[in-house]
Motif scaffolding. Structure first.
Motif, PDB file in Angstrom:
ATOM      1  N   VAL A 118      83.821  84.243   7.254  1.00 42.90           N
ATOM      2  CA  VAL A 118      82.753  85.231   7.411  1.00 42.90           C
ATOM      3  C   VAL A 118      81.396  84.555   7.566  1.00 42.90           C
ATOM      4  O   VAL A 118      80.458  85.152   8.090  1.00 42.90           O
ATOM      5  CB  VAL A 118      82.716  86.251   6.249  1.00 42.90           C
ATOM      6  N   SER A 119      81.270  83.312   7.153  1.00 45.81           N
ATOM      7  CA  SER A 119      80.008  82.583   7.289  1.00 45.81           C
ATOM      8  C   SER A 119      79.797  82.039   8.699  1.00 45.81           C
ATOM      9  O   SER A 119      78.766  81.442   8.992  1.00 45.81           O
ATOM     10  CB  SER A 119      79.954  81.423   6.287  1.00 45.81           C
ATOM     11  N   GLY A 120      80.751  82.278   9.589  1.00 52.23           N
ATOM     12  CA  GLY A 120      80.636  81.797  10.966  1.00 52.23           C
ATOM     13  C   GLY A 120      79.630  82.599  11.770  1.00 52.23           C
ATOM     14  O   GLY A 120      79.081  83.600  11.305  1.00 52.23           O
ATOM     15  N   SER A 121      79.394  82.142  12.979  1.00 47.69           N
ATOM     16  CA  SER A 121      78.454  82.841  13.866  1.00 47.69           C
ATOM     17  C   SER A 121      79.022  82.899  15.278  1.00 47.69           C
ATOM     18  O   SER A 121      78.328  82.623  16.239  1.00 47.69           O
ATOM     19  CB  SER A 121      77.085  82.164  13.841  1.00 47.69           C
ATOM     20  N   LEU A 122      80.290  83.278  15.380  1.00 50.67           N
ATOM     21  CA  LEU A 122      80.915  83.401  16.689  1.00 50.67           C
ATOM     22  C   LEU A 122      80.530  84.729  17.330  1.00 50.67           C
ATOM     23  O   LEU A 122      80.313  85.720  16.636  1.00 50.67           O
ATOM     24  CB  LEU A 122      82.439  83.320  16.567  1.00 50.67           C
ATOM     25  N   GLY A 123      80.479  84.739  18.656  1.00 49.48           N
ATOM     26  CA  GLY A 123      80.139  85.951  19.385  1.00 49.48           C
ATOM     27  C   GLY A 123      80.111  85.684  20.871  1.00 49.48           C
ATOM     28  O   GLY A 123      80.755  84.748  21.358  1.00 49.48           O
ATOM     29  N   ALA A 124      79.345  86.464  21.616  1.00 43.60           N
ATOM     30  CA  ALA A 124      79.285  86.358  23.071  1.00 43.60           C
ATOM     31  C   ALA A 124      78.855  84.975  23.541  1.00 43.60           C
ATOM     32  O   ALA A 124      79.263  84.520  24.608  1.00 43.60           O
ATOM     33  CB  ALA A 124      78.340  87.420  23.629  1.00 43.60           C
ATOM     34  N   ALA A 125      78.048  84.270  22.765  1.00 45.87           N
ATOM     35  CA  ALA A 125      77.560  82.946  23.167  1.00 45.87           C
ATOM     36  C   ALA A 125      78.556  81.822  22.905  1.00 45.87           C
ATOM     37  O   ALA A 125      78.326  80.681  23.306  1.00 45.87           O
ATOM     38  CB  ALA A 125      76.240  82.646  22.453  1.00 45.87           C
ATOM     39  N   THR A 126      79.682  82.109  22.258  1.00 39.06           N
ATOM     40  CA  THR A 126      80.700  81.088  21.996  1.00 39.06           C
ATOM     41  C   THR A 126      81.311  80.664  23.329  1.00 39.06           C
ATOM     42  O   THR A 126      81.731  81.499  24.117  1.00 39.06           O
ATOM     43  CB  THR A 126      81.787  81.639  21.049  1.00 39.06           C
ATOM     44  N   THR A 127      81.363  79.346  23.566  1.00 43.64           N
ATOM     45  CA  THR A 127      81.867  78.846  24.848  1.00 43.64           C
ATOM     46  C   THR A 127      83.219  78.135  24.750  1.00 43.64           C
ATOM     47  O   THR A 127      83.910  78.015  25.748  1.00 43.64           O
ATOM     48  CB  THR A 127      80.863  77.874  25.490  1.00 43.64           C
TER      49      THR A 127
END
Length: 156
Positions: free
Chosen positions: A46-55
């Motif tokens: 949950v501390s991650g920051s994955l999203g649309a910008a993940t490549t």
């Protein structure tokens, strides 16, 4: 920052460049390989920051667990070819993805689908769910129906 569900922006561009094959390609394809690519799903804290910008796949903030979880996650069963209904194209893995005898090192809330056949393990999408912790249990990501309204990946 929190994990956010999204098809990765880089994936959308890579589709236009022919970098991903969810099904077998026609013989006249511009790709040199006509077989479908292989994909994996990895779980993230949950501390991650994955999203649309993940490549691409990264081990940063990936779940560290004992049992049947290894860095990089599990293979995705890709026996269902992409298809269309009306103006929507869609694809869903043909089986759930699960990890048996899992004991998580912390709370996790998302999975990254990525292409292992590509150079750089290209990210496809981030899929979120409620925060989970598992102790010596099986964690299963049940795939949605493979149709235009529910498919895991839908392009309308």
């Amino acid at each position: 920052m929190a994990n956010v569900a999204a098809l990765c922006t880089s994936f959308k561009q890579e589709l236009m460049n022919g970098s991903h094959a969810f099904g077998a390609q026609a013989a006249n394809s511009v790709r040199t390989v006509t077989t479908k690519d292989t994909f994996k799903m990895a779980l993230y804290l949950v501390s991650g920051s994955l999203g649309a910008a993940t490549t691409a796949y990264s081990s940063t903030n990936e779940l560290a667990a004992t049992g049947n979880y290894t860095a990089g996650g599990n293979a995705v069963t890709n026996a269902t070819a992409p298809t269309t209904t009306g103006t929507t194209a869609f694809w869903t893995p043909s089986a759930s993805v699960s990890w048996a005898a899992l004991t998580s090192s912390g709370s996790f809330d998302c999975a990254l689908l990525y292409n292992t056949a590509s150079t750089g393990a290209l990210a496809v999408g981030v899929f979120t769910f409620g925060a989970q912790t598992v102790t010596a249990g099986t964690f299963t990501l049940t795939m949605p129906a493979n149709d235009a309204s529910n498919g895991l990946i839908r392009i309308a």
